[in-house]
Scaffold this active site. Structure first.
Site, short mmCIF file in Angstrom:
data_model
loop_
_atom_site.label_atom_id
_atom_site.label_comp_id
_atom_site.label_asym_id
_atom_site.label_seq_id
_atom_site.Cartn_x
_atom_site.Cartn_y
_atom_site.Cartn_z
N TYR A 40 0.82 -1.21 0.00
CA TYR A 40 0.00 0.00 0.00
C TYR A 40 0.86 1.26 0.00
CZ TYR A 40 -4.13 -2.80 0.82
OH TYR A 40 -5.15 -3.71 0.67
N PHE A 41 0.35 2.29 -0.68
CA PHE A 41 1.05 3.56 -0.81
C PHE A 41 0.12 4.70 -0.45
CE2 PHE A 41 3.09 0.51 -3.46
CZ PHE A 41 4.44 0.80 -3.36
#
Length: 193
Positions: A40-41
């Site tokens: 995830y970013f």
């Protein structure tokens, strides 16, 4: 262009084998168990934790995709617009995309690993995707029930999901994502140190 929404509910479960048996008895077909690795970013200029959006790179074996999930718009069920795009296979491709996102200012948040068995069930004219998930870092099993719905079908999809869940003895949905559950656990562990 018509928007398609992912409508889903997630539940903590104690006995995945018995739920799988119930679903198979109703005609569900099951895939093999696969490992999902989700990275995830966070956006460089807005906090996805506040906007309830998500950007992830998912790897299942050698297969990769990047997914954007819009803000949740449902009430009880998690309903959101989702765009998923596949890209080159293999770890080199994911490393290159991670590097590109970093150069664009996106910040890596966390990796989430889960073991998933997906079952498909057609019931009352609806095609459900039901996932039995083991999230080792949480030490917990979960069941996700999902339907895809067009704009005007979201309420009916949520109703159908609740109906299936209750028929499996599930009453209390878990609204937090695996990412949020792990971040909360990490934050609690840091505070206890």
């Amino acid at each position: 262009m018509t928007k398609t929404y992912e409508v889903e509910l997630k539940f903590r479960i104690e006995d995945p084998a018995s739920i799988e048996s119930l679903l198979r008895n109703r005609g569900a077909t099951a895939d093999d168990v696969v490992t999902h690795v989700d990275r995830y970013f966070n956006h460089p200029s807005r906090d996805f934790r506040e906007t309830d959006e998500a950007l992830r790179i998912r790897s299942v074996g050698n297969t990769n995709c990047v997914t954007y999930k819009g803000a949740v718009i449902g009430t009880a069920a998690k309903t959101r617009h989702e765009i998923e795009v596949g890209f080159d296979e293999g770890s080199q491709a994911t490393d290159q995309l991670r590097q590109m996102l970093g150069l664009l200012g996106f910040r890596f948040v966390r990796e989430v690993r889960k073991l998933r068995r997906t079952l498909r069930l057609v019931q009352s004219g609806q095609s459900f995707e039901v996932s039995l998930d083991e999230v080792p870092e949480l030490g917990q099993s979960f069941l996700e029930i999902e339907l895809l719905a067009e704009e005007g079908e979201r309420t009916q999809a949520e109703s159908a999901i609740w109906h299936l869940a209750r028929s499996l003895g599930l009453e209390v949905a878990e609204s937090r994502s695996y990412l949020n559950l792990l971040i909360e656990r990490d934050d609690g562990t840091r505070q206890a140190d």
